[in-house]
Motif scaffolding. Sequence first.
Motif, PDB file in Angstrom:
ATOM      1  N   GLU A 268      52.366  47.653  38.211  1.00  0.00           N
ATOM      2  CA  GLU A 268      51.809  46.988  39.393  1.00  0.00           C
ATOM      3  C   GLU A 268      50.288  47.039  39.418  1.00  0.00           C
ATOM      4  O   GLU A 268      49.627  46.082  39.813  1.00  0.00           O
ATOM      5  N   GLU A 269      49.705  48.154  38.986  1.00  0.00           N
ATOM      6  CA  GLU A 269      48.246  48.282  38.998  1.00  0.00           C
ATOM      7  C   GLU A 269      47.591  47.264  38.065  1.00  0.00           C
ATOM      8  O   GLU A 269      46.595  46.610  38.434  1.00  0.00           O
ATOM      9  N   THR A 270      48.154  47.107  36.869  1.00  0.00           N
ATOM     10  CA  THR A 270      47.619  46.135  35.926  1.00  0.00           C
ATOM     11  C   THR A 270      47.770  44.720  36.461  1.00  0.00           C
ATOM     12  O   THR A 270      46.826  43.906  36.408  1.00  0.00           O
ATOM     13  N   HIS A 271      48.946  44.415  37.007  1.00  0.00           N
ATOM     14  CA  HIS A 271      49.169  43.065  37.530  1.00  0.00           C
ATOM     15  C   HIS A 271      48.216  42.750  38.675  1.00  0.00           C
ATOM     16  O   HIS A 271      47.625  41.667  38.730  1.00  0.00           O
ATOM     17  N   THR A 272      48.041  43.689  39.592  1.00  0.00           N
ATOM     18  CA  THR A 272      47.164  43.454  40.738  1.00  0.00           C
ATOM     19  C   THR A 272      45.728  43.220  40.292  1.00  0.00           C
ATOM     20  O   THR A 272      45.045  42.305  40.772  1.00  0.00           O
ATOM     21  N   ALA A 273      45.253  44.046  39.355  1.00  0.00           N
ATOM     22  CA  ALA A 273      43.878  43.891  38.877  1.00  0.00           C
ATOM     23  C   ALA A 273      43.697  42.579  38.131  1.00  0.00           C
ATOM     24  O   ALA A 273      42.670  41.895  38.282  1.00  0.00           O
ATOM     25  N   ALA A 274      44.691  42.192  37.331  1.00  0.00           N
ATOM     26  CA  ALA A 274      44.589  40.950  36.568  1.00  0.00           C
ATOM     27  C   ALA A 274      44.737  39.728  37.471  1.00  0.00           C
ATOM     28  O   ALA A 274      43.965  38.761  37.362  1.00  0.00           O
ATOM     29  N   TYR A 275      45.705  39.776  38.394  1.00  0.00           N
ATOM     30  CA  TYR A 275      46.032  38.608  39.210  1.00  0.00           C
ATOM     31  C   TYR A 275      45.030  38.417  40.343  1.00  0.00           C
ATOM     32  O   TYR A 275      44.414  37.360  40.477  1.00  0.00           O
ATOM     33  N   ASN A 276      44.865  39.451  41.169  1.00  0.00           N
ATOM     34  CA  ASN A 276      43.923  39.336  42.286  1.00  0.00           C
ATOM     35  C   ASN A 276      42.478  39.581  41.857  1.00  0.00           C
ATOM     36  O   ASN A 276      41.567  38.901  42.315  1.00  0.00           O
ATOM     37  N   GLY A 277      42.278  40.570  40.977  1.00  0.00           N
ATOM     38  CA  GLY A 277      40.917  40.963  40.625  1.00  0.00           C
ATOM     39  C   GLY A 277      40.195  40.009  39.702  1.00  0.00           C
ATOM     40  O   GLY A 277      38.972  39.884  39.769  1.00  0.00           O
ATOM     41  N   ILE A 278      40.954  39.306  38.836  1.00  0.00           N
ATOM     42  CA  ILE A 278      40.326  38.372  37.889  1.00  0.00           C
ATOM     43  C   ILE A 278      40.789  36.936  38.120  1.00  0.00           C
ATOM     44  O   ILE A 278      39.983  36.051  38.413  1.00  0.00           O
ATOM     45  N   ALA A 279      42.075  36.685  38.007  1.00  0.00           N
ATOM     46  CA  ALA A 279      42.552  35.299  38.072  1.00  0.00           C
ATOM     47  C   ALA A 279      42.166  34.625  39.385  1.00  0.00           C
ATOM     48  O   ALA A 279      41.584  33.534  39.393  1.00  0.00           O
ATOM     49  N   ASN A 280      42.472  35.277  40.506  1.00  0.00           N
ATOM     50  CA  ASN A 280      42.257  34.633  41.802  1.00  0.00           C
ATOM     51  C   ASN A 280      40.884  34.891  42.400  1.00  0.00           C
ATOM     52  O   ASN A 280      40.436  34.114  43.253  1.00  0.00           O
ATOM     53  N   SER A 281      40.215  35.952  41.996  1.00  0.00           N
ATOM     54  CA  SER A 281      38.909  36.275  42.580  1.00  0.00           C
ATOM     55  C   SER A 281      37.729  35.913  41.681  1.00  0.00           C
ATOM     56  O   SER A 281      36.595  35.960  42.135  1.00  0.00           O
ATOM     57  N   VAL A 282      38.005  35.573  40.431  1.00  0.00           N
ATOM     58  CA  VAL A 282      36.926  35.186  39.514  1.00  0.00           C
ATOM     59  C   VAL A 282      37.200  33.804  38.917  1.00  0.00           C
ATOM     60  O   VAL A 282      36.450  32.856  39.147  1.00  0.00           O
ATOM     61  N   LEU A 283      38.291  33.668  38.167  1.00  0.00           N
ATOM     62  CA  LEU A 283      38.522  32.398  37.472  1.00  0.00           C
ATOM     63  C   LEU A 283      38.761  31.255  38.445  1.00  0.00           C
ATOM     64  O   LEU A 283      38.245  30.146  38.245  1.00  0.00           O
TER      65      LEU A 283
END
Length: 468
Positions: A86-101
């Motif tokens: 869950e930690e990896t998914h949250t960082a990848a999904y919210n932290g990069i995909a949705n908040s950066v890309l």
Amino acid sequence: MAPDPSGTPRAATVLVASNRGPVSYTLGDDGELTSRRGGGGLVSGLSAIGSGADTLWVCSALGEGDREAVRRGVGEPGVLMLAIDEETHTAAYNGIANSVLWFIHHLLYQTPLEPVFDDGFRRRWEAYERYNASFARALADRAATGAAVLVQDYHLALVPGLLRQLRPDLRIGHFSHTPWAPVDYFRLLPDDIAAQLLRGLLGADRTCFLTRRWADAFGECAVRILGPDALAGTRIGVHGLGADAAFLKERAHRPDVAERMAALREQIGPDRKTIVRVDRTELSKNIVRGLLAYRQLLRTRPEWRERVVHLAFAYPSRQDLAVYRDYTAEVARLAGEVNDEFGTDGWTPVVLHVRDDFARSLAAYRLADVALVNPIRDGMNLVAKEIPVVSDAGCALVLSREAGAHEELGEYAITVNPYDVTGTADALHTALTMPEAERTRRTGELARAATALPPSRWFLDQLEALRA
């Protein structure tokens, strides 16, 4: 994926990879798992391939229900759900995909203050790399020799390059459902990250987009950042996803839609025109400026007071991010402000609904005199295509020039600059006063353009081009 006689799953010849899969699971208080089947173009496309093909959909477990299903070994044939921590998914999904890309491709940053690419960003980026690597390994392990792999969207931008290293025999395609940023904005990203993203996508045999505009922007980024030979090994494709007319027309005439229409007519009142919008409260959808334009219309053209109602369906999106919660609250605040300024005992100028209800959305489609689709930037925007297909009496489409759909529909729409509130108010007036014969003609043209490439054909075109 069908088993061979020994019971071992056969390698798949067609694979799809996406963050969200075709099925999701809910864990009840009693511990029972309930599955829900999704829809959309990819589901239709896989169905169109036929039952004889060995297909596999690789996706991520998105919630506790999904993760519990993976733990219990519950699943559907042809679906591989990855239990990424869950930690990896949250960082990848919210932290990069949705908040950066997402912010990069939709030009959403307030650049005096953001973005800030610090150590925290680098840690989240490492999670994004791990997330993509998990997909690449799963695809490599399950693909037959020479299989076709169709990777979906900005969540998995690194997968094609990683998968190419693991399995050079595969035919790999990537499809971006978002816009692509112009090169100067894309270069907000750190240089190494920008290059890594481009090389990831260029690992595909075909890198595909919804419109020529987004494809050209990607090509320019690749050449300007990686050099003149960057595109030598990749073909760029364009496949403009259309509306599913048969499904929409059938679904829009079921009893639950008729019930919603009756309720909406009561809210609208007799002999009033309707301006309809249906969106998630996504920052790029520009709902706030749409409400400001409607307020401008009522202020400057008082003849429309008590004669028009704005049906604004704004379904909450990404509420785990503070900026989205704030935006959703601003939509509700402004809708209330318009009603306070102009509302009367018998007329509510803005009818705002925030609970997602597909039947009610279809009811609004059928009732629409005017459709307002004014995103800041959008990969396509299927609402712009769906409303003309479903509208009972025909509708005038007020459409942002920054929506991908404008490439196909702009000739028959009333085009607006999404930042120009005054211009949008004027466009709403033009739409409301459009002669019936002209509105009917335009609606027919819009519907024809909107359904030129229905979802199943959209998917199969990509698959056939990849195999060619």
